[in-house]
Enzyme design. Structure first.
Site, PDB file in Angstrom:
ATOM      1  N   THR A 144       0.823  -1.220   0.000  1.00 55.99           N
ATOM      2  CA  THR A 144       0.000   0.000   0.000  1.00 55.99           C
ATOM      3  C   THR A 144       0.854   1.265   0.000  1.00 55.99           C
ATOM      4  O   THR A 144       1.982   1.258   0.514  1.00 55.99           O
ATOM      5  CB  THR A 144      -0.900   0.003   1.257  1.00 55.99           C
ATOM      6  OG1 THR A 144      -1.477   1.295   1.426  1.00 55.99           O
ATOM      7  CG2 THR A 144      -0.124  -0.304   2.515  1.00 55.99           C
ATOM      8  N   TYR A 168      -1.316   0.034  10.358  1.00 58.79           N
ATOM      9  CA  TYR A 168      -1.652  -0.628   9.087  1.00 58.79           C
ATOM     10  C   TYR A 168      -0.468  -0.531   8.122  1.00 58.79           C
ATOM     11  O   TYR A 168       0.022  -1.532   7.597  1.00 58.79           O
ATOM     12  CB  TYR A 168      -2.912   0.016   8.485  1.00 58.79           C
ATOM     13  CG  TYR A 168      -3.179  -0.436   7.071  1.00 58.79           C
ATOM     14  CD1 TYR A 168      -3.563  -1.741   6.790  1.00 58.79           C
ATOM     15  CD2 TYR A 168      -3.019   0.446   5.990  1.00 58.79           C
ATOM     16  CE1 TYR A 168      -3.788  -2.161   5.490  1.00 58.79           C
ATOM     17  CE2 TYR A 168      -3.250   0.031   4.684  1.00 58.79           C
ATOM     18  CZ  TYR A 168      -3.624  -1.274   4.447  1.00 58.79           C
ATOM     19  OH  TYR A 168      -3.835  -1.694   3.151  1.00 58.79           O
TER      20      TYR A 168
END
Ligand code: UFG
Length: 350
Positions: A144, A168
Site C-alpha cells: 500500500t 496498518y
C-alpha cells in the site's frame, strides 16, 4: 549443420509445441488467491481465470463474500491456523501465491494495533512458512501507499522514504522487509504491489466493492445517490490543496487485477523481485469526486463539510512509471468518470 537445418525447418512446430506445453503446465498448476473473496482479490480471480489460469481461493470469509468467488475452487480456511494452509498446499498443485487477505481500516489499526499485526503480519508469516515448506517460491503481495507515510514529494515514486504513520502501514512495510530477507536467504521471488486508492467495480457488473462497515469515499457517495444514506461527510476543507479537500489517486480495481497478472508473468520469466506502485498518476479532490459522481448518477448528492479525519495526508498521488515500464502495465480506466461509472453500475443494483 543438420540439426540447425532441422530446427529452421521445424521452428514453427517447435514454437507451437512450446506454447502447448505452457498451456498444459498452466492446466495442472494453480494460483492460490488468498483473500480472493474480498474486493480486490475477487476481481483478480475473475481476470486471471479469464486468462486461463486455474485458481484456488482461500478465504476465512471474515470480510469476504463467498458469492464473489465465481471462478476457480473455493476453500474456506484461516491463515491463523497453519494446518488450514498446509492442507490447501497438500491438496492442490500450487505454483504461485497472491496474498490479498488483510485488515485495511487505517483508523482501526491505530485503536487496535494488535489486531492488525496478528492478521496482517503474523498470519502472512504463517503463509510464507508453508510456502517455504512446500517449495512454492512465487509470491505477489498486496502492499500500500500507506507504507510511505506523509509524502515529502509528489508524485510518490518507489524510492520515496517509507515512514508509515499508522500500524496498518507499518505492518505492510514489515512484510515488505521480510520479503526482501526471504528473497536473499531462500530465493523466494516476490512482487510487492503498492496500491493507491482502489476504486470502481467489474465492468460486467458481476462483482464490486462492498465493505462492512463501509468507510471508503466512493461507495459512501454512491450510497447517498442510491438513497441509502442521507449525506456524505467531507473530512476537512482547510487542507493546502486548490479546493481545500484531500487529493487521492484513484485506480480501477480491474487495472489492479491486470497488474497482478503481469507481475506473475514477470516472475515467471525470471524477473527480479521488486516493489511497484500502482496508481493512475492523477489526483482528484474529495469535492471533485463528489461532483463527478453527481454527473454520472444524475443525483443531487448531499455533502456535509466536517472536521478533518485524523491521519489523512493532504495529497497522495503516485508515479507508476516503473510498473508501466517493467511490467508493461497500462491502466485502461485512467479517467475518474469511467471508474465511478463502473462502481455505480454495480452499486445501484444492490
Ligand atoms: N473521505 C471523506 N469522507 C468520507 C470518507 C472519506 O471526505 O466519508 C475522504 C478521506 O478523508 C480521504 C479520501 O476521502 O481524503 C479517500 O478516503 P478513503 O477512506 O476512501 O480512502 P483512504 O485514502 O483513507 O484509504 C486508502 C485505502 C487504505 C490505504 C490508504 C492509504 O483504502 O487501505 O488509502 O493512505 F491504507
Amino acid at each position: 549443420m543438420i540439426l540447425r537445418r532441422f530446427i529452421k525447418k521445424y521452428k514453427n512446430t517447435i514454437n507451437q509445441s512450446k506454447d502447448k506445453l505452457k498451456i498444459i503446465i498452466k492446466e495442472f498448476n494453480m494460483i492460490l488467491v488468498v483473500g480472493g473473496a474480498g474486493y480486490i482479490g475477487s476481481h483478480l480471480n475473475k481476470e486471471i481465470s479469464k486468462k486461463g489460469y486455474k485458481t484456488v481461493v482461500f478465504d476465512n470469509l471474515s470480510y469476504g463474500h463467498e458469492e464473489f468467488v465465481k471462478w476457480g475452487t473455493f476453500v474456506q480456511g484461516d491463515l491463523g491456523n497453519i494446518q488450514d494452509i498446509r492442507s490447501v498446499f497438500e491438496k492442490y498443485p500450487i505454483e504461485a501465491v497472491m496474498h490479498f487477505a488483510a485488515f485495511t481500516y487505517v483508523g482501526e489499526s491505530v485503536e487496535d494495533p494488535q489486531k492488525y499485526y496478528l492478521n496482517n503480519v503474523k498470519n502472512t508469516l504463517n503463509l510464507l512458512q508453508v510456502m517455504l515448506e512446500k517449495n512454492v517460491k512465487q509470491f505477489i503481495f498486496s502492499s500500500t501507499c500507506a507504507t510511505y507515510g506523509n509524502p515529502v514529494e509528489i508524485p510518490i515514486t518507489e524510492n520515496h522514504p517509507q515512514n508509515p504513520i499508522n500500524p496498518y502501514g507499518r505492518g505492510k512495510l514489515m512484510v515488505e522487509q521480510f520479503l526482501n530477507d526471504y528473497n536473499k536467504a531462500y530465493r523466494l521471488e516476490y512482487a510487492s504491489l503498492r496500491y493507491f486508492n482502489a476504486a470502481g467495480a467489474d465492468p460486467d457488473g458481476e462483482i464490486g466493492e462492498s465493505h462492512n462497515p463501509e468507510t471508503h469515499l466512493i461507495p459512501l457517495i454512491l450510497d447517498v445517490a442510491a438513497g441509502k444514506r442521507d449525506d456524505v461527510k467531507i473530512f476537512g476543507t482547510d487542507y493546502n490543496t486548490p479546493d481545500g479537500t484531500c487529493i487521492r489517486d484513484y485506480i480501477h480495481v480491474t487495472d489492479l487485477a491486470d497488474a497482478h497478472i503481469l507481475a506473475l508473468k514477470y516472475l515467471e520469466r525470471g524477473g527480479k523481485s521488486d516493489f511497484f506502485n500502482l496508481g493512475n498518476g492523477n489526483g482528484f479532490s474529495v469535492k471533485e469526486v463528489i461532483e463527478t459522481a453527481r454527473e454520472i448518477t444524475c443525483k443531487n448528492i448531499k455533502a456535509v463539510e466536517t472536521e478533518r479525519r485524523p491521519g489523512d495526508p493532504p495529497i497522495l498521488v503516485g508515479s507508476s512509471l516503473k510498473a508501466r515500464e517493467v511490467l508493461k502495465w497500462k491502466p485502461k480506466y485512467d479517467d475518474l468518470s469511467k471508474i465511478i461509472e463502473t462502481a455505480w453500475n454495480w452499486h445501484k443494483r444492490l
